[in-house]
Motif scaffolding. Structure first.
Motif, PDB file in Angstrom:
ATOM      1  N   ASP A 179       0.837  -1.212   0.000  1.00 57.94           N
ATOM      2  CA  ASP A 179       0.000   0.000   0.000  1.00 57.94           C
ATOM      3  C   ASP A 179       0.869   1.260   0.000  1.00 57.94           C
ATOM      4  N   ASN A 180       1.955   1.234   0.705  1.00 57.48           N
ATOM      5  CA  ASN A 180       2.852   2.406   0.755  1.00 57.48           C
ATOM      6  C   ASN A 180       3.486   2.674  -0.609  1.00 57.48           C
ATOM      7  N   ILE A 181       3.812   1.631  -1.374  1.00 54.62           N
ATOM      8  CA  ILE A 181       4.403   1.829  -2.708  1.00 54.62           C
ATOM      9  C   ILE A 181       3.393   2.508  -3.625  1.00 54.62           C
ATOM     10  N   GLU A 182       2.101   2.084  -3.554  1.00 55.34           N
ATOM     11  CA  GLU A 182       1.071   2.721  -4.379  1.00 55.34           C
ATOM     12  C   GLU A 182       0.876   4.172  -3.940  1.00 55.34           C
ATOM     13  N   LYS A 183       0.948   4.420  -2.660  1.00 57.80           N
ATOM     14  CA  LYS A 183       0.789   5.777  -2.149  1.00 57.80           C
ATOM     15  C   LYS A 183       1.942   6.673  -2.599  1.00 57.80           C
ATOM     16  N   GLU A 184       3.152   6.137  -2.673  1.00 55.00           N
ATOM     17  CA  GLU A 184       4.331   6.898  -3.147  1.00 55.00           C
ATOM     18  C   GLU A 184       4.169   7.286  -4.605  1.00 55.00           C
ATOM     19  N   ASP A 185       3.632   6.384  -5.419  1.00 50.06           N
ATOM     20  CA  ASP A 185       3.420   6.706  -6.841  1.00 50.06           C
ATOM     21  C   ASP A 185       2.408   7.840  -6.989  1.00 50.06           C
ATOM     22  N   ARG A 186       1.285   7.787  -6.234  1.00 50.93           N
ATOM     23  CA  ARG A 186       0.273   8.841  -6.316  1.00 50.93           C
ATOM     24  C   ARG A 186       0.851  10.162  -5.834  1.00 50.93           C
ATOM     25  N   PHE A 195       3.995  11.139  -5.852  1.00 53.54           N
ATOM     26  CA  PHE A 195       4.996  11.649  -6.804  1.00 53.54           C
ATOM     27  C   PHE A 195       4.315  12.354  -7.980  1.00 53.54           C
ATOM     28  N   LYS A 196       3.270  11.755  -8.536  1.00 47.20           N
ATOM     29  CA  LYS A 196       2.568  12.359  -9.673  1.00 47.20           C
ATOM     30  C   LYS A 196       1.862  13.648  -9.260  1.00 47.20           C
ATOM     31  N   ALA A 197       1.265  13.631  -8.064  1.00 49.49           N
ATOM     32  CA  ALA A 197       0.564  14.829  -7.594  1.00 49.49           C
ATOM     33  C   ALA A 197       1.538  15.978  -7.346  1.00 49.49           C
ATOM     34  N   CYS A 198       2.711  15.643  -6.813  1.00 50.24           N
ATOM     35  CA  CYS A 198       3.709  16.696  -6.560  1.00 50.24           C
ATOM     36  C   CYS A 198       4.223  17.282  -7.865  1.00 50.24           C
ATOM     37  N   LEU A 199       4.451  16.466  -8.881  1.00 53.30           N
ATOM     38  CA  LEU A 199       4.899  16.971 -10.188  1.00 53.30           C
ATOM     39  C   LEU A 199       3.869  17.937 -10.778  1.00 53.30           C
ATOM     40  N   LYS A 200       2.579  17.589 -10.623  1.00 52.24           N
ATOM     41  CA  LYS A 200       1.523  18.431 -11.173  1.00 52.24           C
ATOM     42  C   LYS A 200       1.482  19.774 -10.463  1.00 52.24           C
ATOM     43  N   HIS A 225       4.801  26.794 -11.143  1.00 56.70           N
ATOM     44  CA  HIS A 225       5.981  27.238 -11.909  1.00 56.70           C
ATOM     45  C   HIS A 225       7.218  27.352 -11.013  1.00 56.70           C
ATOM     46  N   LEU A 226       7.466  26.307 -10.263  1.00 58.84           N
ATOM     47  CA  LEU A 226       8.620  26.271  -9.375  1.00 58.84           C
ATOM     48  C   LEU A 226       9.829  25.688 -10.124  1.00 58.84           C
ATOM     49  N   ASP A 227      10.981  26.315  -9.923  1.00 60.72           N
ATOM     50  CA  ASP A 227      12.215  25.865 -10.596  1.00 60.72           C
ATOM     51  C   ASP A 227      12.878  24.782  -9.736  1.00 60.72           C
ATOM     52  N   MET A 228      12.383  23.538  -9.821  1.00 66.77           N
ATOM     53  CA  MET A 228      12.899  22.418  -9.042  1.00 66.77           C
ATOM     54  C   MET A 228      12.612  21.123  -9.790  1.00 66.77           C
ATOM     55  N   GLN A 229      13.467  20.121  -9.576  1.00 68.96           N
ATOM     56  CA  GLN A 229      13.325  18.808 -10.226  1.00 68.96           C
ATOM     57  C   GLN A 229      13.076  17.758  -9.138  1.00 68.96           C
ATOM     58  N   LEU A 230      11.909  17.144  -9.176  1.00 69.05           N
ATOM     59  CA  LEU A 230      11.538  16.147  -8.195  1.00 69.05           C
ATOM     60  C   LEU A 230      12.276  14.844  -8.474  1.00 69.05           C
ATOM     61  N   VAL A 231      12.857  14.262  -7.417  1.00 71.05           N
ATOM     62  CA  VAL A 231      13.652  13.043  -7.568  1.00 71.05           C
ATOM     63  C   VAL A 231      12.843  11.823  -7.169  1.00 71.05           C
ATOM     64  N   SER A 232      12.344  11.807  -5.981  1.00 72.58           N
ATOM     65  CA  SER A 232      11.587  10.644  -5.511  1.00 72.58           C
ATOM     66  C   SER A 232      10.680  11.038  -4.352  1.00 72.58           C
ATOM     67  N   ALA A 233       9.773  10.112  -4.045  1.00 72.66           N
ATOM     68  CA  ALA A 233       8.875  10.275  -2.898  1.00 72.66           C
ATOM     69  C   ALA A 233       8.902   8.985  -2.100  1.00 72.66           C
ATOM     70  N   GLU A 234       9.094   9.095  -0.784  1.00 70.50           N
ATOM     71  CA  GLU A 234       9.168   7.925   0.090  1.00 70.50           C
ATOM     72  C   GLU A 234       8.141   8.073   1.208  1.00 70.50           C
ATOM     73  N   CYS A 235       7.442   6.991   1.416  1.00 72.06           N
ATOM     74  CA  CYS A 235       6.434   6.969   2.468  1.00 72.06           C
ATOM     75  C   CYS A 235       6.943   6.120   3.623  1.00 72.06           C
ATOM     76  N   ALA A 236       6.805   6.614   4.832  1.00 71.77           N
ATOM     77  CA  ALA A 236       7.253   5.869   6.001  1.00 71.77           C
ATOM     78  C   ALA A 236       6.447   4.585   6.152  1.00 71.77           C
ATOM     79  N   PHE A 237       7.055   3.579   6.823  1.00 71.11           N
ATOM     80  CA  PHE A 237       6.405   2.269   6.956  1.00 71.11           C
ATOM     81  C   PHE A 237       5.099   2.387   7.751  1.00 71.11           C
ATOM     82  N   ASP A 238       5.097   3.224   8.746  1.00 70.54           N
ATOM     83  CA  ASP A 238       3.876   3.386   9.551  1.00 70.54           C
ATOM     84  C   ASP A 238       2.936   4.435   8.975  1.00 70.54           C
ATOM     85  N   GLY A 239       3.285   5.060   7.817  1.00 75.05           N
ATOM     86  CA  GLY A 239       2.421   6.035   7.158  1.00 75.05           C
ATOM     87  C   GLY A 239       2.347   7.356   7.871  1.00 75.05           C
TER      88      GLY A 239
END
Length: 421
Positions: free
Chosen positions: A89-96, A98-103, A109-123
């Motif tokens: 469930d945490n892996i699916e939450k990280e994908d959502r 990451f996409k939401a943050c990119l949008k 119009h922020l000058d930044m490049q998103l690398v990754s998103a990590e969700c803690a084990f306990d959420g």
């Protein structure tokens, strides 16, 4: 006197287990807490960020205590089915996330490049990593993401090296990135290291995937610095067994130099560092004093020896040819066989020249007399007048006297016209 005991160092070891949080990332040591784990098992461990989920990369083993980074955190337990479901469930939450943050970044119009998103084990929180050239004000972005996921949001700016460590990949050597596999921290790397190791200064050849200088340049730097201490600098003036010359190339790994000889400018020879003597270190400067011509500690003695040998061989060869025992014996036998010849005393040069002049004068006079005698006879017959009567005897006597006079002095003159003889 009391003896002082020196404490002996004990090779103390610690039992650890290797754990990897994500595939291709760095491996960390954890305390097994008296339990035995096998490679490939999924574990729940205690970290500085809280309880996390990881994979056992290597079973229990012992390492030296100096290799352990304190504090050594323990492994809690082996993951259960419920833990596996939470991780999924945490892996699916990280994908959502990451996409939401990119949008949101595109909208703001922020000058930044998103690398990754990590969700803690306990959420409890979602952690976003990004890179940027300058400082970014992302407070509005944090508020928007927190209202969307209803959890704690953290944005952390990292460098390009940290990005390469997190993303992972293969270097130009074909192996995984050093920063993502075994390096604990980043060591400073400078372009001077590439120059010291005589590498190409082309940025494309000495830079890694992150765009910075490769971390592996640091590995051999100490070895090259040690080799440079025993090697002469480029353009140094040295003395070799073949003569003095200038260093045009330095081979650090083989500990040798290429020298362009001073006397033979077209030839360059290789010599080991132990076979040369440095007369001037580095390129010559304006204020440097000239190097004496006789300063040659290695080739100087050899040259003098060769010159002496050449001179001695020449001298001995000439003596051997002139005064050897064989030639002396041959000369003595030849003198005994040849009879003595009486030498005529040589005349002085002045007397000889005077005698030759006399002979040449005498020959010229004789020739002139031979040519003049027939001409005189023809002229007397043609110019002689008729003889008067009664003068035959008188004329004959005068003629005899004149002829006698001519024969004596060897010179005569032709009679003038109308002259009576």
């Amino acid at each position: 006197m009391e003896e002082t005991k020196i404490p002996q160092e004990t090779n103390s070891t610690v039992e650890v287990v290797d754990v990897q949080f994500r595939t291709g990332q760095k491996i960390y040591y954890f305390d097994p807490a008296g339990k035995t784990y096998k490679a490939g098992q999924h574990l729940i461990i205690d970290t500085a960020r809280g309880i996390e989920y990881g994979i056992c990369a290597h079973e229990n083993h012992h390492i030296h205590q100096m290799e352990v980074v304190t504090p050594l955190r323990p492994v809690i337990r082996i993951a259960t089915e419920q833990d596996e479901k939470i991780v999924k469930d945490n892996i699916e939450k990280e994908d959502r996330a990451f996409k939401a943050c990119l949008k949101k970044i595109e909208e703001m119009h922020l000058d930044m490049q998103l690398v990754s998103a990590e969700c803690a084990f306990d959420g409890s929180k979602i952690l976003f990593f990004f890179t940027a050239d300058e400082r970014v004000d992302f407070r509005e972005l944090v508020k928007s993401l927190a209202s969307m996921f209803h959890t704690r949001i953290e944005l952390r700016q990292i460098g390009v090296r940290d990005k390469a460590r997190m993303v992972g990949g293969l270097g130009i050597c074909g192996r995984p990135f050093c920063c993502g596999s075994f390096l604990e921290d980043f060591q400073p790397v400078s372009i001077k290291m590439a120059k010291t190791q005589n590498l190409s200064l082309n940025p494309a050849k000495i830079s890694g995937t992150c765009g910075r200088l490769m971390c592996c340049l640091k590995y051999e730097q100490e070895a090259y610095e040690d080799l440079l201490r025993n090697a002469p600098k480029n353009e140094s003036f040295v003395d070799t067994p073949d003569g003095r010359g200038t260093v045009i190339e330095v081979d650090l790994m083989r500990q040798r130099v290429k020298v362009k000889l001073e006397e033979q400018t077209d030839t360059a020879v290789w010599h080991k560092n132990t076979d040369i003597a440095v007369l001037r270190s580095g390129k010559a400067k304006k204020n440097d004093p000239p190097i004496p011509a006789d300063l040659a500690p290695i080739s100087g003695g050899k040259r003098k020896k060769e010159v002496r040998e050449e001179e001695s061989t020449r001298y001995l060869d000439s003596i051997r040819l002139r005064y050897s025992e064989e030639t002396i014996a041959e000369e003595t036998t030849a003198q005994e066989e040849v009879p003595a010849i009486e030498e005529k005393p040589e005349k002085p040069e002045k007397a000889e020249k005077a005698e030759n002049n006399r002979k040449s004068r005498r020959s010229r006079r004789q020739k002139a007399a031979r040519v003049a005698a027939p001409e005189q006879g023809v002229s007397e017959k043609a110019e002689a007048p008729e003889k008067p009567e009664g003068t035959e005897n008188g004329g004959g006597q005068e003629k005899k006297k004149r002829n006698f006079h001519r024969r004596r002095h060897f010179h005569h003159k032709k009679p003038k016209n109308g002259e009576q003889e």
